[in-house]
Write a protein that holds these residues in place. Structure first.
Motif, mmCIF file in Angstrom:
data_model
loop_
_atom_site.group_PDB
_atom_site.id
_atom_site.type_symbol
_atom_site.label_atom_id
_atom_site.label_comp_id
_atom_site.label_asym_id
_atom_site.label_seq_id
_atom_site.Cartn_x
_atom_site.Cartn_y
_atom_site.Cartn_z
ATOM 1 N N HIS A 37 41.248 40.181 37.830
ATOM 2 C CA HIS A 37 40.006 39.567 38.071
ATOM 3 C C HIS A 37 39.746 38.113 37.470
ATOM 4 O O HIS A 37 38.990 37.276 38.238
ATOM 5 C CB HIS A 37 38.884 40.296 37.272
ATOM 6 C CG HIS A 37 38.950 41.782 37.593
ATOM 7 N ND1 HIS A 37 39.150 42.688 36.751
ATOM 8 C CD2 HIS A 37 38.683 42.353 38.753
ATOM 9 C CE1 HIS A 37 38.989 43.892 37.278
ATOM 10 N NE2 HIS A 37 38.672 43.758 38.570
ATOM 11 N N GLY A 154 40.755 39.894 45.924
ATOM 12 C CA GLY A 154 42.164 40.083 45.565
ATOM 13 C C GLY A 154 42.984 40.774 46.918
ATOM 14 O O GLY A 154 42.472 41.741 47.374
ATOM 15 N N ASP A 157 43.978 44.531 47.065
ATOM 16 C CA ASP A 157 42.936 45.453 48.003
ATOM 17 C C ASP A 157 43.117 44.655 49.386
ATOM 18 O O ASP A 157 41.975 44.288 49.880
ATOM 19 C CB ASP A 157 41.646 45.863 47.505
ATOM 20 C CG ASP A 157 42.016 46.359 46.017
ATOM 21 O OD1 ASP A 157 41.853 47.453 45.883
ATOM 22 O OD2 ASP A 157 41.738 45.712 45.130
ATOM 23 N N GLN A 160 40.590 45.936 52.019
ATOM 24 C CA GLN A 160 39.209 45.813 51.570
ATOM 25 C C GLN A 160 39.066 44.148 52.004
ATOM 26 O O GLN A 160 37.995 43.910 52.629
ATOM 27 C CB GLN A 160 39.031 46.052 50.079
ATOM 28 C CG GLN A 160 37.825 45.290 49.491
ATOM 29 C CD GLN A 160 37.470 45.683 48.116
ATOM 30 O OE1 GLN A 160 37.007 46.891 47.852
ATOM 31 N NE2 GLN A 160 37.793 44.673 47.182
ATOM 32 N N ALA A 190 50.898 46.136 39.254
ATOM 33 C CA ALA A 190 49.676 45.417 39.728
ATOM 34 C C ALA A 190 48.520 45.680 38.471
ATOM 35 O O ALA A 190 48.449 46.949 38.510
ATOM 36 C CB ALA A 190 49.096 45.705 41.111
HETATM 37 P P1 AMP Z 1 37.652 45.955 41.378
HETATM 38 O O1 AMP Z 1 37.059 45.561 40.010
HETATM 39 O O2 AMP Z 1 38.987 46.868 41.052
HETATM 40 O O3 AMP Z 1 36.629 46.559 42.502
HETATM 41 O O4 AMP Z 1 38.346 44.664 41.769
HETATM 42 C C1 AMP Z 1 37.489 43.693 42.182
HETATM 43 C C2 AMP Z 1 38.418 42.476 42.668
HETATM 44 O O5 AMP Z 1 39.573 42.045 42.089
HETATM 45 C C3 AMP Z 1 38.700 43.008 44.161
HETATM 46 O O6 AMP Z 1 38.756 41.588 44.995
HETATM 47 C C4 AMP Z 1 40.338 43.140 43.726
HETATM 48 O O7 AMP Z 1 40.978 43.005 45.043
HETATM 49 C C5 AMP Z 1 40.575 42.204 42.841
HETATM 50 N N1 AMP Z 1 41.978 42.630 41.764
HETATM 51 C C6 AMP Z 1 41.847 43.780 41.297
HETATM 52 N N2 AMP Z 1 43.052 43.892 40.812
HETATM 53 C C7 AMP Z 1 43.778 42.570 41.103
HETATM 54 C C8 AMP Z 1 45.146 42.089 40.821
HETATM 55 N N3 AMP Z 1 46.043 42.792 40.148
HETATM 56 N N4 AMP Z 1 45.264 40.975 41.260
HETATM 57 C C9 AMP Z 1 44.467 40.192 42.053
HETATM 58 N N5 AMP Z 1 43.048 40.659 42.049
HETATM 59 C C10 AMP Z 1 42.779 41.791 41.731
#
Ligand code: AMP
Length: 286
Positions: A37, A154, A157, A160, A190
């Motif tokens: 994040h 990110g 996903d 997404q 990851a």
């Molecule tokens: P989430 O809180 O899991 O819904 O993720 C919020 C955002 O953070 C989304 O755009 C995810 O794709 C991105 N994200 C989650 N994990 C990672 C990671 N390891 N590297 C880069 N972006 C990430």
């Protein structure tokens, strides 16, 4: 750093910024923030510069969870999230309540959803049938609160990000979607909020997702592969992690997300694996 919890408060602030020509970058998250994040926050800052505003939204969105999924015990730590955002020089955390996002009162009964009908069908959409309807709906709502000129997602996903990009293009949202690379632990896992569900043994074996991607990359580098054969090889490979239960492994075109039968350099791989009840996903370019 300000913490805004109401839709009207966020919109008021966003309109003020707009009025003054201030650029706004939005990073939508479900909180329990980690280095992945924070890399999106850094990218957001790069996009709008010192003079712009970076808004991190923290909202565990119920409409993107299926009935059997982990909504009720999804990890949360708002204190730590605030500390990390402050250290990362975030300008505003927008953290609305469920009541604020999906009011239950009679006048504002919630009955409008945003549905992307193509890119959201396969992969995660096939495994989690109502997931992307929840994602596109909440992301559209968040965009209407934050009014950003750029939003950072990110590559972790991948589907997404593709679905959100399509929604933005199709519905003429006046903003740009930026996709930032996946951040990994040194061993390859990851970063994910869901990693905290893993016990030590599961965590050690969870690198199998990354190793499977690397195995596919190495195979495709030698020569193009039949998707069916490579899938069979990876299924077998994943059994070398006895705690892993494969949900799917798929090869697809990174733009259209359509499955490919011949796997070539530039195609994409996506993997979903259960460790106990915890479902991890990962993907990569081959
Ligand atoms: P989430 O809180 O899991 O819904 O993720 C919020 C955002 O953070 C989304 O755009 C995810 O794709 C991105 N994200 C989650 N994990 C990672 C990671 N390891 N590297 C880069 N972006 C990430």
């Amino acid at each position: 750093m300000r913490i805004v919890t109401s839709v009207s408060g966020m919109q008021r602030l966003a309109k003020q910024w707009r009025g003054h020509g201030v650029g706004v970058a939005c990073v939508p998250t479900m909180g329990y923030l980690h280095g992945g994040h924070l890399s999106l926050v850094r990218e957001a800052r790069r996009r709008v510069g010192r003079a712009g505003k970076v808004v991190v939204t923290i909202y565990v969105n119920p409409t993107q969870f299926g009935p059997q999924e982990d909504l009720s015990h999804y990890p949360r730590d708002f204190t730590s999230d605030c500390r990390l955002c402050r250290a990362a020089e975030v300008d505003v955390i927008f953290a609305p309540s469920d009541q604020e996002m999906y009011p239950g009162n009679a006048e504002s009964r919630f009955s409008t959803y945003v549905v992307e009908e193509q890119l959201s069908q396969g992969l995660e959409g096939a495994a989690r049938p109502t997931h992307f309807r929840g994602v596109t709906t909440v992301v559209a709502k968040l965009f209407n609160c934050v009014l950003p000129e750029v939003a950072v997602f990110g590559a972790k996903d991948w589907q997404q990000a593709a679905v959100v990009k399509r929604m933005v293009a199709n519905l003429n949202f006046p903003l740009k979607i930026v996709v930032a690379p996946t951040v990994r632990e040194r061993a390859g896992l990851a970063l994910s909020s869901r990693n905290r569900y893993l016990d030590a043994a599961q965590r050690a074996q969870a690198t199998i997702l990354h190793h499977a991607i690397q195995r596919a990359q190495a195979a495709v580098k030698r020569q193009a592969q039949s998707a069916a054969q490579l899938k069979a090889d990876l299924k077998k490979f994943i059994t070398t992690a006895p705690l892993a239960r494969l949900d799917y492994v798929e090869f697809f075109d990174p733009e259209t997300l359509a499955p490919v039968t011949k796997v070539f350099c530039g195609a994409h791989i996506a993997i979903a694996v259960f460790f106990g009840k915890t479902r991890l996903i990962d993907n990569g370019r081959l």
